[in-house]
Scaffold this motif. Structure first.
Motif, short mmCIF file in Angstrom:
data_model
loop_
_atom_site.label_atom_id
_atom_site.label_comp_id
_atom_site.label_asym_id
_atom_site.label_seq_id
_atom_site.Cartn_x
_atom_site.Cartn_y
_atom_site.Cartn_z
N UNK A 114 40.23 55.48 -6.13
CA UNK A 114 41.46 55.07 -5.44
C UNK A 114 42.02 56.21 -4.60
N UNK A 115 41.90 57.44 -5.08
CA UNK A 115 42.40 58.59 -4.32
C UNK A 115 41.67 58.72 -2.99
N UNK A 116 40.34 58.53 -3.02
CA UNK A 116 39.56 58.60 -1.78
C UNK A 116 39.94 57.48 -0.82
N UNK A 117 40.18 56.29 -1.36
CA UNK A 117 40.59 55.15 -0.53
C UNK A 117 41.98 55.39 0.06
N UNK A 118 42.89 55.94 -0.75
CA UNK A 118 44.23 56.27 -0.25
C UNK A 118 44.14 57.25 0.92
N UNK A 119 43.29 58.25 0.78
CA UNK A 119 43.15 59.26 1.82
C UNK A 119 42.63 58.64 3.11
N UNK A 120 41.60 57.82 3.01
CA UNK A 120 41.06 57.14 4.19
C UNK A 120 42.13 56.31 4.89
N UNK A 121 42.85 55.54 4.13
CA UNK A 121 43.85 54.65 4.71
C UNK A 121 44.95 55.45 5.41
N UNK A 122 45.45 56.48 4.73
CA UNK A 122 46.54 57.28 5.30
C UNK A 122 46.08 58.09 6.51
N UNK A 123 44.88 58.66 6.43
CA UNK A 123 44.39 59.48 7.54
C UNK A 123 44.02 58.63 8.75
N UNK A 124 43.49 57.44 8.52
CA UNK A 124 43.22 56.53 9.63
C UNK A 124 44.51 56.19 10.36
N UNK A 125 45.56 55.89 9.59
CA UNK A 125 46.85 55.54 10.19
C UNK A 125 47.44 56.72 10.95
N UNK A 126 47.34 57.93 10.37
CA UNK A 126 47.88 59.11 11.03
C UNK A 126 47.14 59.43 12.32
N UNK A 127 45.82 59.27 12.30
CA UNK A 127 45.02 59.52 13.51
C UNK A 127 45.35 58.51 14.61
N UNK A 128 45.57 57.27 14.21
CA UNK A 128 45.88 56.23 15.19
C UNK A 128 47.30 56.38 15.73
N UNK A 129 48.23 56.65 14.84
CA UNK A 129 49.65 56.68 15.21
C UNK A 129 50.05 58.02 15.84
N UNK A 130 49.39 59.11 15.44
CA UNK A 130 49.70 60.42 15.99
C UNK A 130 50.92 61.09 15.41
N UNK A 131 51.39 60.62 14.23
CA UNK A 131 52.58 61.25 13.67
C UNK A 131 52.25 62.54 12.92
N UNK A 132 53.26 63.33 12.72
CA UNK A 132 53.14 64.64 12.10
C UNK A 132 52.91 64.49 10.60
N UNK A 133 52.10 65.41 10.05
CA UNK A 133 51.78 65.43 8.62
C UNK A 133 52.28 66.73 8.01
N UNK A 134 52.80 66.64 6.79
CA UNK A 134 53.16 67.82 6.00
C UNK A 134 52.42 67.73 4.67
#
Length: 328
Positions: free
Chosen positions: A278-298
């Motif tokens: 689940x942790x790997x799936x969470x990472x994929x989902x969140x990183x895909x969204x961040x790459x598409x949306x372009x928002x800042x990550x902390x």
């Protein structure tokens, strides 16, 4: 009323001539003094920037040492070593412990608190970093925890006393139900029992004071900050999405630990994950969204200040650190 950090010191009223003469007089002494000064571990501990109308301050609690060859799985030790060598990172890896202070104008909200004295000799810097940034612990209104691991909750207390006497502490109900349950702790493997103790020692002083208030999944906690459930790393791990004037920052907690390995190979998991799949799936989902949306990550465990953007690259991702700038 907006919470304001300490204003800059006024300029010394010396004339330019007096300043120049003083600089010349001290120049010869400065070199000798610097040469005699022993090396110390003091480092800059905060980085401030604006997000819409919000003021964000990244705070360092120092670093902890991780051994990726023992902790990471899903990639061979040889390939992990190659990844680290390519990034010029030595093993064991010095890993940042970052927290983030959000000044909304009406609330001071701290996300995570570092590990304090529980995470080795290079930690326990958060309170000093907070002070250097112009704030006092008593000013903090609310504290949002991404999860209840010791390197995120340890800074809540010192010698059993609350470091943030006026703060309401909040975490996902699922994480609280797991890490604060005595029966679950007693039934856990011996190697896991310290995780439960660290969580209980940090949270219980706030719970006894009526200042620990768990929240339901995916909740708006104050205007502009809401939790985002990502329950793979722990049973109640969350990111926090911070939004102001259409600008977004996502504080992702422990979604990534060793960036040089896990960005290009997001399938690689760490032994601290409660549910690695689940942790790997969470990472994929969140990183895909961040790459598409372009928002800042902390990120809690990327090199301080842990701020940047995620770009899609091949079958993985590339981390783009923020360009340094003085706060405007």
């Amino acid at each position: 009323m907006r919470h304001d950090s300490t204003s800059p010191a006024r300029r010394n009223p010396f004339s330019l001539l007096k300043q120049s003469l003083l600089a010349l007089a001290l120049a010869g002494l400065a070199g000798a003094a610097l040469a005699a000064t022993p090396a110390v571990k003091t480092q800059p501990g905060y980085y401030r920037f604006s997000l819409g109308k919000f003021e964000i301050t990244a705070l360092s609690d120092g670093t902890l040492s991780l051994e990726p060859l023992k902790l990471l799985s899903g990639r061979t030790p040889e390939l992990i070593t190659q990844d680290l060598d390519a990034a010029h990172i030595k093993q064991p890896v010095d890993t940042s412990m970052n927290a983030y202070l959000i000044n909304t104008g009406s609330k001071l909200v701290l996300i995570d608190t570092g590990g304090a004295a529980t995470m080795g000799p290079n930690g326990n810097q958060l309170l000093q970093s907070l002070k250097n940034a112009g704030y006092a612990p008593a000013q903090i209104d609310e504290i949002y925890l991404t999860h209840l691991h010791g390197d995120h909750v340890g800074g809540l207390v010192s010698n059993g006393e609350r470091n943030f006497p006026n703060a309401i502490v909040r975490a996902d109900k699922a994480d609280a139900a797991f890490w604060l349950d005595e029966a679950t702790a007693n039934a856990a493997p011996e190697g896991s029992k310290p995780f439960f103790k660290l969580a209980m020692d940090a949270i219980n002083p706030y719970a006894k004071a009526g200042k620990f208030k768990p929240f339901e999944t995916n909740a708006e906690l104050v205007p502009g900050i809401r939790s985002v459930a990502q329950h793979g790393h722990t049973p109640g791990h969350n990111s926090y999405l911070v939004e102001s004037e259409q600008q977004k920052l996502e504080v992702i907690g422990d979604m990534i630990h060793v960036g040089a390995v896990q960005f290009p190979h997001p399938e690689v998991v760490i032994g601290f994950d409660s549910d690695s799949k689940q942790a790997a799936a969470d990472r994929r989902k969140a990183f895909d969204a961040a790459a598409k949306d372009g928002h800042l990550i902390a990120a809690a465990h990327l090199s301080f200040p842990g701020l940047g953007y995620i770009n899609a690259e091949g079958t993985g991702y590339r981390w783009v650190p923020v360009n340094y700038a003085l706060a405007k």
